[in-house]
Write a protein that holds these residues in place. Structure first.
Motif, short mmCIF file in Angstrom:
data_model
loop_
_atom_site.label_atom_id
_atom_site.label_comp_id
_atom_site.label_asym_id
_atom_site.label_seq_id
_atom_site.Cartn_x
_atom_site.Cartn_y
_atom_site.Cartn_z
N ASP A 25 0.84 -1.21 0.11
CA ASP A 25 -0.12 -0.02 -0.21
C ASP A 25 0.85 1.26 0.07
O ASP A 25 0.73 2.16 -0.89
N ALA A 26 1.82 1.28 0.95
CA ALA A 26 2.74 2.57 0.88
C ALA A 26 3.34 2.70 -0.18
O ALA A 26 3.73 3.79 -0.91
N ILE A 27 3.96 1.67 -0.83
CA ILE A 27 4.67 1.66 -1.95
C ILE A 27 3.75 2.07 -3.43
O ILE A 27 4.16 2.94 -4.09
N ALA A 28 2.46 1.59 -3.27
CA ALA A 28 1.60 1.74 -4.52
C ALA A 28 1.47 3.03 -4.66
O ALA A 28 0.95 3.96 -5.39
N ASP A 29 1.33 3.88 -3.27
CA ASP A 29 0.65 5.26 -3.15
C ASP A 29 1.86 6.20 -3.35
O ASP A 29 1.61 7.30 -3.51
N PHE A 30 3.04 5.49 -3.51
CA PHE A 30 4.16 6.51 -3.84
C PHE A 30 4.39 6.77 -5.23
O PHE A 30 4.43 5.91 -5.88
N THR A 31 4.56 8.23 -5.66
CA THR A 31 5.09 8.65 -6.98
C THR A 31 6.30 9.19 -6.79
O THR A 31 6.62 10.14 -6.19
N PRO A 32 7.20 8.68 -7.62
CA PRO A 32 8.68 9.04 -7.48
C PRO A 32 8.75 10.60 -7.90
O PRO A 32 8.00 11.03 -8.78
N ALA A 33 9.40 11.42 -7.11
CA ALA A 33 9.55 13.02 -7.87
C ALA A 33 10.32 12.86 -8.94
O ALA A 33 11.41 12.54 -9.06
N LYS A 34 9.97 13.82 -9.89
CA LYS A 34 10.40 13.91 -11.14
C LYS A 34 11.64 14.39 -11.31
O LYS A 34 12.66 13.97 -11.92
N ASP A 35 11.97 15.38 -10.23
CA ASP A 35 13.25 15.93 -10.17
C ASP A 35 14.25 15.56 -9.18
O ASP A 35 14.86 16.58 -8.66
N PHE A 36 13.86 14.56 -8.52
CA PHE A 36 14.28 14.18 -7.30
C PHE A 36 16.04 14.32 -7.28
O PHE A 36 16.50 14.99 -6.31
N ARG A 37 16.69 13.85 -8.23
CA ARG A 37 18.12 13.69 -8.39
C ARG A 37 18.72 15.41 -8.40
O ARG A 37 19.53 15.72 -7.53
N LYS A 38 17.82 16.23 -9.01
CA LYS A 38 18.38 17.79 -9.36
C LYS A 38 18.18 18.40 -7.97
O LYS A 38 18.74 18.92 -7.30
N GLU A 39 16.81 18.02 -7.20
CA GLU A 39 16.49 18.63 -6.00
C GLU A 39 17.39 18.36 -4.86
O GLU A 39 17.88 19.04 -3.68
N ALA A 40 17.74 17.11 -4.93
CA ALA A 40 18.75 16.48 -3.77
C ALA A 40 20.35 16.66 -4.35
O ALA A 40 21.00 16.33 -3.54
N ARG A 41 20.39 17.20 -5.35
CA ARG A 41 21.81 17.56 -5.78
C ARG A 41 22.71 16.24 -5.93
O ARG A 41 23.72 16.18 -5.51
N LEU A 42 22.19 15.27 -6.42
CA LEU A 42 23.03 13.78 -6.50
C LEU A 42 23.51 13.93 -8.02
O LEU A 42 24.30 12.75 -8.31
N GLY A 43 23.31 14.78 -9.05
CA GLY A 43 24.01 14.48 -10.24
C GLY A 43 23.56 13.25 -11.04
O GLY A 43 22.43 12.79 -10.81
N GLN A 44 24.52 12.73 -11.97
CA GLN A 44 23.85 11.44 -12.58
C GLN A 44 24.50 10.48 -12.39
O GLN A 44 24.56 9.17 -13.09
N LYS A 45 25.71 10.25 -11.54
CA LYS A 45 26.44 8.89 -11.12
C LYS A 45 25.60 8.07 -10.46
O LYS A 45 24.59 8.39 -9.90
#
Length: 369
Positions: free
Chosen positions: A164-184
């Motif tokens: 239920d918890a995972i089905a209700d979760f939608t990944p943030a489209k810009d998560f990498r950018k917002e978290a400053r994770l880059g592309q590695k």
């Protein structure tokens, strides 16, 4: 009707929040008072005590804080009597909640238990106490129903609420950018949600940072613990930190190092290859060795009934072993694929979403009978 719910941990707060939503679908006027956290509060519960105050882990940690815990227990009993609920609903957190179950039973208050204590793992005779003090038990693993049959205890299998918890979760489209994770590519570190776990596990996990320079290591932190617990490592290792966002992190991770617990199953359901890690104090480990009754500690392997993920426990958790196993799930395509096939097997065993609503519906119906 009036519901008094007790969840003493972060995962219990998550499942409690979804259970509350399930209850409200079948009892719109439900009045809910609870021990839990922000998620249960957002779902509509009045929070009496936050789980961050209850996070005592391990035998010796509990003994050291026994006066505090007994004080909480005394307060809880008085609060239940004052609230006069139609039912007390307990979510995991066995040491505290089993005492509440006994108290409620003696006071003639109905008691439901959602997410059974892991009595099948250790001290299996405690199943008799569950049968004695709990009116209805709602379990989330298929093997639990058969286990309790051995004690002539009919329980309700509702499925696993993590779906239920995972089905209700939608990944943030810009998560990498917002978290400053880059592309590695990312190796996620999930060191747990308790201070003792993080102090014991994070240092060992971080020994792999310089062994895998082509990856970036990202720590999944939780906001209910001090920032300094994580931030001090950034002065030693080139690691990133994300707070209260493990699902977004897992949605972009290539592999993970995970402290044994609910997070192992969450990582599997996100299809991220993992190495399960755990190391406790010497004395606690001696106790553990003598009472554990199952061949695995991770939920992934317990559900599959075989080894799907490698568990590096206690003295096996070394820098060298961790490097070997992490290599298998990042570089060795055959080992990585084998683990992912095991994940698919687990998903088939657990079924689909709907556990929280099913549990909520059953609870409301039992109360109306």
């Amino acid at each position: 009707m009036k519901y008094y719910i007790i969840a003493g941990e972060r995962s219990g707060d998550l499942h409690g929040s979804n259970l509350i939503k399930g209850i409200r679908k079948h009892d719109e006027s439900a009045e809910i008072r609870a021990w839990g956290g922000d998620m249960m509060q957002h779902a509509g519960a009045e929070i009496v005590k936050h789980y961050r105050d209850l996070a005592f882990m391990g035998f010796f940690e509990v003994v050291k804080n026994l006066p505090t815990i007994l004080g909480f227990l005394s307060f809880c009993k008085k609060d239940i009597l004052q609230f006069q609920p139609d039912v007390v609903i307990l979510i995991d957190y066995a040491g505290f909640n089993m005492r509440v179950a006994k108290f409620a039973k003696l006071k003639g208050i109905k008691t439901f238990y959602y997410i059974s204590p892991k009595v099948w793992a250790w001290n299996q005779s405690r199943a008799l106490n569950l049968k004695k003090y709990v009116d209805k038990l709602f379990v989330i693993f298929p093997f639990e129903k058969d286990f309790f049959k051995k004690y002539d205890y009919e329980v309700d299998y509702v499925g696993n609420p993590l779906f239920d918890a995972i089905a209700d979760f939608t990944p943030a489209k810009d998560f990498r950018k917002e978290a400053r994770l880059g592309q590695k590519p990312i190796i996620a570190l999930l060191p747990g949600s308790r201070k003792q776990e993080i102090e014991g596990m994070l240092a060992m996990m971080l020994t792999q940072v310089y062994q895998f320079p082509e990856y970036q290591f990202v720590i999944a932190a939780v906001s209910n613990l001090p920032k300094e617990l994580y931030a001090r490592w950034q002065s030693i290792f080139p690691v990133k930190i994300v707070v209260d966002d493990a699902y977004n992190l897992l949605s972009v991770a290539d592999a993970a190092l995970v402290t044994s617990g609910t997070a192992t199953l969450e990582t599997a359901l996100f299809n991220v290859p993992q190495v399960v890690c755990y190391r406790g104090g010497w004395a606690a480990y001696q106790v553990y060795k003598r009472v554990i009754r199952v061949p695995f500690v991770s939920l992934v392997n317990l559900i599959a009934g075989r080894k799907v993920v490698t568990e590096l426990l206690q003295y096996d958790l070394t820098k060298e072993n961790l490097q070997t196993e992490l290599t298998k799930i990042t570089i060795d395509k055959e080992s990585r694929e084998e683990q992912l096939k095991g994940y698919e097997e687990i998903r088939n065993l657990l079924g689909t979403k709907g556990a929280s609503e099913k549990a909520g519906a059953l609870m409301v119906n039992y109360l109306k009978q």
